[in-house]
Scaffold this motif. Sequence first.
Motif, PDB file in Angstrom:
ATOM      1  N   PHE A  56       0.857  -1.185   0.000  1.00  0.00           N
ATOM      2  CA  PHE A  56       0.000   0.000   0.000  1.00  0.00           C
ATOM      3  C   PHE A  56       0.893   1.235   0.000  1.00  0.00           C
ATOM      4  O   PHE A  56       1.693   1.430   0.904  1.00  0.00           O
ATOM      5  N   GLY A  57       0.778   2.057  -1.039  1.00  0.00           N
ATOM      6  CA  GLY A  57       1.584   3.257  -1.135  1.00  0.00           C
ATOM      7  C   GLY A  57       0.853   4.459  -0.592  1.00  0.00           C
ATOM      8  O   GLY A  57       0.737   5.486  -1.271  1.00  0.00           O
ATOM      9  N   GLY A  58       0.359   4.341   0.623  1.00  0.00           N
ATOM     10  CA  GLY A  58      -0.463   5.391   1.221  1.00  0.00           C
ATOM     11  C   GLY A  58       0.330   6.606   1.643  1.00  0.00           C
ATOM     12  O   GLY A  58       1.457   6.823   1.191  1.00  0.00           O
ATOM     13  N   PRO A  59      -0.216   7.411   2.537  1.00  0.00           N
ATOM     14  CA  PRO A  59       0.381   8.705   2.890  1.00  0.00           C
ATOM     15  C   PRO A  59       1.474   8.555   3.940  1.00  0.00           C
ATOM     16  O   PRO A  59       1.816   7.456   4.378  1.00  0.00           O
ATOM     17  N   ASP A  60       2.003   9.707   4.364  1.00  0.00           N
ATOM     18  CA  ASP A  60       2.991   9.703   5.439  1.00  0.00           C
ATOM     19  C   ASP A  60       2.300   9.810   6.798  1.00  0.00           C
ATOM     20  O   ASP A  60       2.798  10.453   7.714  1.00  0.00           O
ATOM     21  N   ARG A  61       1.138   9.176   6.903  1.00  0.00           N
ATOM     22  CA  ARG A  61       0.441   9.023   8.185  1.00  0.00           C
ATOM     23  C   ARG A  61       0.419   7.541   8.518  1.00  0.00           C
ATOM     24  O   ARG A  61       0.219   6.693   7.656  1.00  0.00           O
ATOM     25  N   ALA A  62       0.620   7.238   9.794  1.00  0.00           N
ATOM     26  CA  ALA A  62       0.775   5.844  10.203  1.00  0.00           C
ATOM     27  C   ALA A  62      -0.523   5.058  10.028  1.00  0.00           C
ATOM     28  O   ALA A  62      -1.629   5.579  10.218  1.00  0.00           O
ATOM     29  N   TYR A  63      -0.372   3.810   9.653  1.00  0.00           N
ATOM     30  CA  TYR A  63      -1.478   2.853   9.614  1.00  0.00           C
ATOM     31  C   TYR A  63      -0.926   1.521  10.101  1.00  0.00           C
ATOM     32  O   TYR A  63       0.286   1.378  10.353  1.00  0.00           O
ATOM     33  N   ALA A  64      -1.795   0.537  10.276  1.00  0.00           N
ATOM     34  CA  ALA A  64      -1.384  -0.746  10.850  1.00  0.00           C
ATOM     35  C   ALA A  64      -1.728  -1.888   9.916  1.00  0.00           C
ATOM     36  O   ALA A  64      -2.704  -1.833   9.169  1.00  0.00           O
ATOM     37  N   VAL A  65      -0.897  -2.931   9.977  1.00  0.00           N
ATOM     38  CA  VAL A  65      -1.176  -4.211   9.339  1.00  0.00           C
ATOM     39  C   VAL A  65      -1.189  -5.269  10.433  1.00  0.00           C
ATOM     40  O   VAL A  65      -0.215  -5.400  11.184  1.00  0.00           O
ATOM     41  N   VAL A  66      -2.307  -5.985  10.544  1.00  0.00           N
ATOM     42  CA  VAL A  66      -2.470  -7.028  11.556  1.00  0.00           C
ATOM     43  C   VAL A  66      -2.643  -8.358  10.826  1.00  0.00           C
ATOM     44  O   VAL A  66      -3.529  -8.489   9.978  1.00  0.00           O
ATOM     45  N   VAL A  67      -1.791  -9.337  11.152  1.00  0.00           N
ATOM     46  CA  VAL A  67      -1.837 -10.644  10.486  1.00  0.00           C
ATOM     47  C   VAL A  67      -2.081 -11.729  11.523  1.00  0.00           C
ATOM     48  O   VAL A  67      -1.323 -11.864  12.486  1.00  0.00           O
ATOM     49  N   THR A  68      -3.153 -12.489  11.330  1.00  0.00           N
ATOM     50  CA  THR A  68      -3.453 -13.659  12.163  1.00  0.00           C
ATOM     51  C   THR A  68      -3.178 -14.907  11.324  1.00  0.00           C
ATOM     52  O   THR A  68      -2.787 -14.795  10.160  1.00  0.00           O
ATOM     53  N   PRO A  69      -3.370 -16.109  11.865  1.00  0.00           N
ATOM     54  CA  PRO A  69      -3.086 -17.308  11.061  1.00  0.00           C
ATOM     55  C   PRO A  69      -3.881 -17.411   9.761  1.00  0.00           C
ATOM     56  O   PRO A  69      -3.446 -18.106   8.838  1.00  0.00           O
ATOM     57  N   ASP A  70      -5.024 -16.732   9.662  1.00  0.00           N
ATOM     58  CA  ASP A  70      -5.812 -16.872   8.435  1.00  0.00           C
ATOM     59  C   ASP A  70      -6.357 -15.558   7.887  1.00  0.00           C
ATOM     60  O   ASP A  70      -7.082 -15.540   6.913  1.00  0.00           O
ATOM     61  N   ARG A  71      -5.987 -14.430   8.486  1.00  0.00           N
ATOM     62  CA  ARG A  71      -6.556 -13.155   8.062  1.00  0.00           C
ATOM     63  C   ARG A  71      -5.534 -12.042   8.242  1.00  0.00           C
ATOM     64  O   ARG A  71      -4.720 -12.065   9.167  1.00  0.00           O
ATOM     65  N   ALA A  72      -5.593 -11.054   7.322  1.00  0.00           N
ATOM     66  CA  ALA A  72      -4.759  -9.865   7.438  1.00  0.00           C
ATOM     67  C   ALA A  72      -5.644  -8.640   7.276  1.00  0.00           C
ATOM     68  O   ALA A  72      -6.495  -8.593   6.383  1.00  0.00           O
TER      69      ALA A  72
END
Length: 404
Positions: A56-72
């Motif tokens: 994701f080439g988003g902005p210079d504002r923080a975001y999160a990526v959360v990865v579980t065993p079967d979902r992101a």
Amino acid sequence: MSRPLAPGAPEVAADHPPAPATDLSPIAEAVTEQDAAAFVAVGDRFDDDVRYLSRFGGPDRAYAVVVTPDRAVLTAPALFDEQAEREFVRGAPDDGVAREVRTEKQGDPAGVRAAAVLDDLAATETVLTPASIPHDAALYLEDAGYELRSTTVVADARERKTEAELACLRRVQSVTCRGMARAEAVLAAAEPDGDELLFAGEPLTTERLRREVDAELARHGVRSAGNTVIGAGQTAADLHYTGVDHIAPGETVLLDISPRGPHGYYGDLTRTFTVDSDGGWERRAFVAVEQAHETALDHVEAGVTAGTVHEEAAAELTAHGFRIDSAEVGLTHGVGHGVGVSLHEGPSLRADTPLEAGNVVTIEPGVYDPEIGGVRIEDLVVVTENGSERLATYPIRFTPASPE
């Protein structure tokens, strides 16, 4: 109007390859193996781990990526919902990890939004994070009751490039060669005039040469990212020189070009030239570095300990009378490092670990003397089972060649 280029510049395709998709299964597997709730990364588009995970080439504002065993889950920043959906979800590979974008509470800090995702999905209180997670995000997660455990799983995954990643690296490296060819053509056209070189009637400087390189890169959709390092004479011994220096006849001109392509992958190429040389230290150093470069390439293959490549190149330089592992004179740095979405990433060629097929590394021996100059030769290669393959080729020449 086309620009004259030195012979050896590769042809470059009109379009860049498609953006590579990231296989998140190694991260999901690490979560399962370590009996954790999820893996969490927080950052903006300048955070290479987050950019690699999300594409994701988003902005210079923080975001999160959360990865579980079967979902992101990607917590999209405000005004970027559609882009996040397009780049994170629609471009996902078939890796067994379902993707989704969450857009609620976009005014909250990224760490708070990540904790909210965990509250919905988590079965345990342990969360894996990279060591580089922002301090505020770590505090938000801990305040929400999660115990953080550092992991290198993303850095490890990034070391093994996929074919799609290699396509991006080949493209940007071929453009990097075009930038080098433009610089070589300028040097070949320069005329000695006392203690200066003149190009188109004006004194040639490192800054003017840098502008020529960067313009050629831009013509092919690649940006310099401030990484066009050019030194001459004494400044060629400065590993990261981006200042202005006049280029004189007979001194080494070291060009280290490391631009970034549109999908975030870097090229890396170094050549050293001398105009109107009468031999001496410059020629002796060039011969030694060229031989060390060939020796290092001969030792690159899957299964070889990474540090062996450095040791063999260093031994070659020692045999030619140059010091190694010195602070200022001789070989002052490692012979190579990994390249990908970071200009410097694993594996290091000083590490006590075996190389793996799919590693992309630089081979860049060099010798330096702050009183005289510097010589370095660098290529970018992918490690294979039986050796290595240059991602693009460019001639090695002591004297710059004129365009054909």
